[in-house]
Design a protein around this motif. Structure first.
Motif, PDB file in Angstrom:
ATOM      1  N   ASP A   1     -19.651  59.072  23.151  1.00  0.00           N
ATOM      2  CA  ASP A   1     -20.514  58.968  24.327  1.00  0.00           C
ATOM      3  C   ASP A   1     -19.810  58.391  25.552  1.00  0.00           C
ATOM      4  O   ASP A   1     -20.422  58.284  26.621  1.00  0.00           O
ATOM      5  N   GLY A   2     -18.543  57.952  25.390  1.00  0.00           N
ATOM      6  CA  GLY A   2     -17.813  57.368  26.514  1.00  0.00           C
ATOM      7  C   GLY A   2     -18.376  56.031  26.965  1.00  0.00           C
ATOM      8  O   GLY A   2     -18.387  55.713  28.149  1.00  0.00           O
ATOM      9  N   ARG A   3     -18.830  55.231  26.004  1.00  0.00           N
ATOM     10  CA  ARG A   3     -19.432  53.933  26.318  1.00  0.00           C
ATOM     11  C   ARG A   3     -18.470  52.801  25.952  1.00  0.00           C
ATOM     12  O   ARG A   3     -17.533  52.978  25.191  1.00  0.00           O
ATOM     13  N   GLY A   4     -18.741  51.630  26.488  1.00  0.00           N
ATOM     14  CA  GLY A   4     -18.012  50.423  26.154  1.00  0.00           C
ATOM     15  C   GLY A   4     -18.926  49.468  25.395  1.00  0.00           C
ATOM     16  O   GLY A   4     -20.058  49.819  25.061  1.00  0.00           O
ATOM     17  N   MET A   5     -18.421  48.272  25.149  1.00  0.00           N
ATOM     18  CA  MET A   5     -19.227  47.278  24.432  1.00  0.00           C
ATOM     19  C   MET A   5     -18.852  45.862  24.835  1.00  0.00           C
ATOM     20  O   MET A   5     -17.745  45.595  25.289  1.00  0.00           O
ATOM     21  N   VAL A   6     -19.815  44.986  24.675  1.00  0.00           N
ATOM     22  CA  VAL A   6     -19.615  43.547  24.800  1.00  0.00           C
ATOM     23  C   VAL A   6     -19.929  42.975  23.433  1.00  0.00           C
ATOM     24  O   VAL A   6     -20.908  43.362  22.810  1.00  0.00           O
ATOM     25  N   TYR A   7     -19.051  42.094  22.941  1.00  0.00           N
ATOM     26  CA  TYR A   7     -19.380  41.453  21.666  1.00  0.00           C
ATOM     27  C   TYR A   7     -19.300  39.953  21.800  1.00  0.00           C
ATOM     28  O   TYR A   7     -18.635  39.405  22.681  1.00  0.00           O
TER      29      TYR A   7
END
Length: 171
Positions: free
Chosen positions: A162-168
């Motif tokens: 989906d071409g998304r990023g993330m914060v963890y």
């Protein structure tokens, strides 16, 4: 309760926001989201056991994050695997408890991590008991971590597609 791991996806157009203020991406009550507490923030709540956010938007790794951190980290004299970037971090202990670790991974970081996660095999999971994880029966430990590795793989694969990023956060 222990230190736990939560990740929240964001769309490409939210990257600058995620970098400048990751808290705007994360839930204000990730444990409630992970455990399916209904109603949230009430004096009494029912645990449904079903994550309230869609799987494509949130990853909960319980305490298996530590196993995955060690498994993907620098073992022996070898370099850390690319997947380590999604598990790296430690809480900071203070006299009042701990401060969580937070990291943002840009959409461009995700494909390499997703690919590396898919390369972790059963032989590597089988090494967990020798890496100092003896809290359960060895097969139980491997099964527990394998379950959460599967969730991490699915989450990262979807983010990459989906071409998304993330914060963890670890905390």
């Amino acid at each position: 309760m222990g230190i736990r791991y939560y990740a929240f996806a964001f769309d490409r157009d939210q990257t600058e926001q995620a970098l400048s203020d990751p808290d705007n991406i994360m839930s204000d009550d990730p444990l409630a989201d992970a455990w399916g507490l209904v109603p949230r923030r009430a004096m009494a709540s029912t645990i449904t056991g079903v994550q309230t956010l869609p799987q494509r938007d949130m990853l909960y790794l319980d305490k298996a994050w530590r196993h995955l951190q060690v498994l993907t980290g620098q073992l022996d004299d070898s370099a850390a695997r690319p997947a380590y970037r999604m598990f790296e971090g430690e809480v900071t202990w203070t006299e009042r408890g701990h401060r969580r670790w937070v990291r943002t991974l840009r959409p461009g970081d995700i494909p390499e991590i997703a690919h590396d996660l898919s390369a972790i095999g059963a032989d590597e999971l089988a090494r967990l008991p020798e890496l100092g994880f003896g809290h359960r029966d060895p097969q139980e430990e491997i099964s527990y971590v394998g379950h959460f590795l599967g969730r991490a793989r699915a989450f990262m694969t979807t983010l990459a597609e989906d071409g998304r990023g993330m914060v963890y956060t670890i905390g």
